[in-house]
Enzyme design. Structure first.
Site, mmCIF file in Angstrom:
data_model
loop_
_atom_site.group_PDB
_atom_site.id
_atom_site.type_symbol
_atom_site.label_atom_id
_atom_site.label_comp_id
_atom_site.label_asym_id
_atom_site.label_seq_id
_atom_site.Cartn_x
_atom_site.Cartn_y
_atom_site.Cartn_z
ATOM 1 N N ASP A 47 -6.494 4.312 -5.969
ATOM 2 C CA ASP A 47 -7.154 5.130 -4.952
ATOM 3 C C ASP A 47 -7.397 6.545 -5.459
ATOM 4 O O ASP A 47 -6.779 7.002 -6.433
ATOM 5 C CB ASP A 47 -6.301 5.157 -3.682
ATOM 6 C CG ASP A 47 -7.145 5.265 -2.418
ATOM 7 O OD1 ASP A 47 -8.321 5.667 -2.509
ATOM 8 O OD2 ASP A 47 -6.630 4.938 -1.338
ATOM 9 N N ASP B 36 0.830 -1.205 0.000
ATOM 10 C CA ASP B 36 0.000 0.000 0.000
ATOM 11 C C ASP B 36 0.872 1.266 0.000
ATOM 12 O O ASP B 36 2.058 1.228 -0.354
ATOM 13 C CB ASP B 36 -0.962 -0.037 1.196
ATOM 14 C CG ASP B 36 -2.257 0.713 0.931
ATOM 15 O OD1 ASP B 36 -2.274 1.947 1.057
ATOM 16 O OD2 ASP B 36 -3.256 0.049 0.592
ATOM 17 N N ASP C 281 -13.399 2.339 3.908
ATOM 18 C CA ASP C 281 -12.230 2.348 4.784
ATOM 19 C C ASP C 281 -12.578 1.835 6.176
ATOM 20 O O ASP C 281 -11.682 1.508 6.959
ATOM 21 C CB ASP C 281 -11.666 3.769 4.902
ATOM 22 C CG ASP C 281 -10.808 4.149 3.708
ATOM 23 O OD1 ASP C 281 -10.462 3.264 2.902
ATOM 24 O OD2 ASP C 281 -10.481 5.350 3.568
ATOM 25 N N CYS D 63 -10.891 2.511 -5.671
ATOM 26 C CA CYS D 63 -11.025 2.997 -4.293
ATOM 27 C C CYS D 63 -11.096 4.515 -4.326
ATOM 28 O O CYS D 63 -10.430 5.155 -5.145
ATOM 29 C CB CYS D 63 -9.832 2.527 -3.453
ATOM 30 S SG CYS D 63 -9.843 3.136 -1.741
ATOM 31 N N ASN E 227 -8.271 10.004 -3.088
ATOM 32 C CA ASN E 227 -8.534 10.351 -1.689
ATOM 33 C C ASN E 227 -8.975 11.788 -1.447
ATOM 34 O O ASN E 227 -8.809 12.287 -0.338
ATOM 35 C CB ASN E 227 -7.292 10.050 -0.841
ATOM 36 C CG ASN E 227 -7.243 8.595 -0.418
ATOM 37 O OD1 ASN E 227 -8.233 8.032 0.005
ATOM 38 N ND2 ASN E 227 -6.087 7.975 -0.560
#
Length: 729
Positions: free
Chosen positions: A478, A366, A548, A526, A480
């Protein structure tokens, strides 16, 4: 599954063995909605459409005082010529007017289903699977055509709709609003349901009666969002899980959207969904075209469960694509909650060793492996290995993972850039921004401007080189933060309000190229968890990190709500450490396992900290998961007990042939001195004999569905049980 055209009455009938959708060209000009629901043989328009002059409803035709667009149940209505309800579209012409008059011009009926230019959509693999109607409306003064596309599937109670605008005139126009679909129901005696939430509380259910006026959900965040999923449904008042009529509508789009319901003064109901018109204008020049995203319409006469199972089948097989569409997904471990940013190559190898002992199949590295990233304040955009942490590079770590019999996966966040990065220092204009205005940070990062072709090209080549640098089998993609200061340095002033949609077109272009170049990579979407869980992303990435929030109790609501539209095979679910990072709750490993096993099972913890007993529980859980994973991934889901209604949750997955099923039961909190309770099962063959967990007793399917199975009396919180059901030969 034909689409029939009755020229005399102007009626189109879209139907399969179970569903009918009828519309009529009224007065040879106006597309009007007649019916959508259970299959009918035919309808007489006089039995559906009634006309009466209404005070303050203007007449569209001077010779017919009974006819008004304000009361006509329209298929794609305009505003300004007599209909005072919410319009499906709005154009602004060169003289400043927003008055248009699009009327029926022509139509075409053909087998199969066309793809949408630059946009994801449901598809067919053979033209025999569906049939499509293209209905063309024209405003002769503007020289613009609107094409309404309707596709009906042969084997599913699914109709898809989208709209395209084609400019054949001489003067540019602005599109201020363009829904993907609109239709009018003839009454308003409905409840409506949608999925709301926030970060770590995604897709909770809300059901309420319709009220007069407008009720809507939307996103203006640059993503489909944690707050509202691009889906809503109308439910008959008696609708439950397995009974009643349900009409579900989902948008195949990952950006700003609006879904609207309007109850008009005469108790009619207008539905629409499409790109959010807030802060949106598209300049359509002569010769230009504009395509809206696609809306998926599902009808169910078998309640919410019937609607969900139809969505699941369509999304699994005709929205998701690629190598992994029909494959069972690997059991993975992700290092994030075990290490955060603070890891070394040695630590990652230790996690790999522990995961290999548990027979986990995929190790995922990650955040924190690139640039000089020791926290979230730097390096997004600098997709080169952080040698201090990984002296042998990604390939060195990946090769070690492979020696343990596991595959290697990688986390990236390509749509973002850190102000503290080489990329930003070299190209400060590559992010979304407005000249002279502050650049708002969120999680210490900015959003790259994917409306720019040069940025898209750079990302494709950078990621291509990255994904070729090591044996990568999985990528977690991802995103975010949401968008602020939505502007582009390369767009002229008159096109600035196109930026958010052009961003989505750029993202889809990038994903199309990368998934074509790397068909062997399983991509998982994500956005801070489930902030972009929508059919548009599933078209490119067949699974999404659901939330999450990995707390087992909270995940029951999140996964239950997500299942209203999305199948289990699209959901990522991990077993994490306790106390849980989001809520501080301590739940036993069995409970965490049982919840995560109801989707794509993964782990996000330090396996070395598990006790011997916990490791044994994990090993047994993985063994059971592999036995029933096919059921979970491809079976029919039946929701039995809702976490929104009590302290118990239950659901089950049933094979297509009804020969095998798996039941999941959860108790979050114990009740003192409880009564005996029975769990009624669903989806079984009533005349088939079944055996539970290889026990001695045999039960008929109707007994299990009408009388149920006795639930255990357990004096403990956070209890879970999974049991299998096998048909007797």
């Amino acid at each position: 599954m034909p689409i029939e055209w009755n020229e005399e009455d102007g009626i189109f009938h879209l139907f399969n063995d179970r569903t009918s959708y009828l519309l009529q060209i009224v007065h040879r000009k106006y597309p009007a909605h007649l019916y959508w629901g259970k299959r009918v043989h035919t309808l007489q328009p006089a039995s559906i459409l009634s006309f009466k002059g209404r005070t303050f409803s203007p007449t569209a035709e001077s010779t017919n005082k009974q006819f008004s667009l304000d009361t006509l149940p329209q298929e794609y209505p305009a505003y300004g010529n007599g209909d005072f309800r919410k319009p499906a579209y709005q154009l602004r012409t060169s003289d400043g007017s927003t008055i248009t008059e699009f009327v029926y011009d022509s139509h075409e009926i053909f087998k199969g289903k066309p793809s949408l230019d630059g946009l994801p959509s449901a598809y067919v693999e053979d033209d025999s699977e569906a049939e499509t109607l293209r209905l063309t409306l024209v405003d002769s003064k503007l020289g613009i055509g609107i094409n309404l596309f309707y596709t009906i599937y042969r084997d599913l109670d699914v109709i898809t709709r989208s709209t395209s605008f084609e400019h054949l005139g001489t003067q540019a126009v602005e599109i201020h609003k363009c829904t993907s679909m609109s239709l009018d129901f003839h009454h308003s005696n409905w409840d409506w349901l949608h999925l709301h939430g926030s970060w770590a509380r995604e897709r909770h259910l809300e059901r309420q009666p319709l009220h007069h006026g407008v009720q809507s959900i939307s996103s203006s965040r640059g993503a489909s969002s944690h707050q509202h999923n691009p889906f809503f449904a109308l439910l008959s008042k008696d609708a439950k899980e397995e009974q009643g009529e349900v009409y579900g509508i989902s948008l195949v789009y990952s950006g700003n959207f609006e879904a609207s319901i309007e109850v008009a003064p005469y108790e009619t109901t207008r539905l629409s969904i499409g790109i959010n018109p807030f802060d949106f204008i598209w300049l359509l020049k002569p010769g230009g075209k504009f395509q809206t995203p696609e809306a998926i319409l599902v009808y169910s006469s078998a309640g919410l469960g019937g609607m969900s199972r139809t969505f699941h089948k369509l999304l699994r097989a005709r929205v998701c694509r690629g190598t992994y569409r029909d494959k069972l997904r690997p059991v993975l471990i992700n290092n994030w909650e075990a290490t955060r940013f603070h890891f070394s190559e040695r630590k990652l190898k230790e996690l790999t060793d522990g995961a290999a002992e548990l027979k986990i199949e995929l190790f995922v590295l990650d955040d924190g492996w690139f640039g000089h990233r020791d926290n979230d304040k730097s390096s997004l955009g600098d997709w080169t290995v952080y040698q201090k942490k990984l002296p042998h590079g990604l390939k060195g770590l990946a090769d070690y993972v492979l020696t343990k019999g596991m595959k290697f996966g990688l986390w990236v966040e390509p749509e973002m850039v850190s102000p503290d990065s080489d990329l930003y220092r070299s190209h400060p204009d590559w992010c979304l921004h407005v000249r002279g205005r502050n650049r708002t940070l969120s999680r210490n990062q900015l959003v790259l401007d994917l409306s720019r072709q040069d940025v898209c090209d750079w990302l494709v080549e950078t990621l291509t080189n990255l994904f070729r640098s090591a044996p990568i089998s999985y990528v977690k993609w991802d995103m975010n933060r949401n968008m602020t200061e939505i502007g582009s340095a390369v767009q002229p002033p008159e096109r600035q309000k196109e930026t958010a949609h052009r961003y989505m077109l750029g993202l889809y272009q990038i994903l199309e190229k990368l998934t074509e170049r790397f068909p062997h990579i399983l991509f998982e979407s994500c956005s801070g968890g489930g902030g972009r869980f929508d059919p548009g992303m599933l078209y490119y990435m067949p699974q999404t990190w659901t939330s999450d929030n990995t707390d087992a109790v909270e995940r029951l609501k999140i996964q239950y709500g997500t299942s209203i539209v999305y199948p289990a095979i699209t959901m990522g679910a991990h077993v994490s450490d306790v106390p849980n990072h989001q809520v501080g709750r301590i739940t036993p490993i069995q409970m965490r396992l049982s919840v995560a096993m109801a989707a794509n099972l993964g782990f996000e913890l330090n396996v070395d900290k598990l006790s011997t007993e916990e490791k044994l529980t994990v090993q047994k859980g993985i063994q059971l998961y592999r036995k029933i994973q096919g059921l979970i991934s491809f079976g029919d889901l039946y929701r039995l007990l809702s976490p929104f209604e009590g302290l118990e949750t239950a659901w089950m997955y049933v094979a297509d042939n009804q020969q095998h099923a798996a039941v999941f039961y959860y108790q979050t909190l114990a009740t003192p001195n409880p009564p005996f309770r029975r769990l009624l099962l669903q989806g079984l063959n009533p005349k088939q004999k079944y055996r539970l967990n290889n026990g001695e007793k045999v039960f008929y399917g109707d007994e299990l569905m009408k009388m149920g199975v006795t639930l255990p009396l357990v004096k403990t919180d956070f209890f879970s049980e999974i049991f299998e059901i096998h048909a007797e030969n």
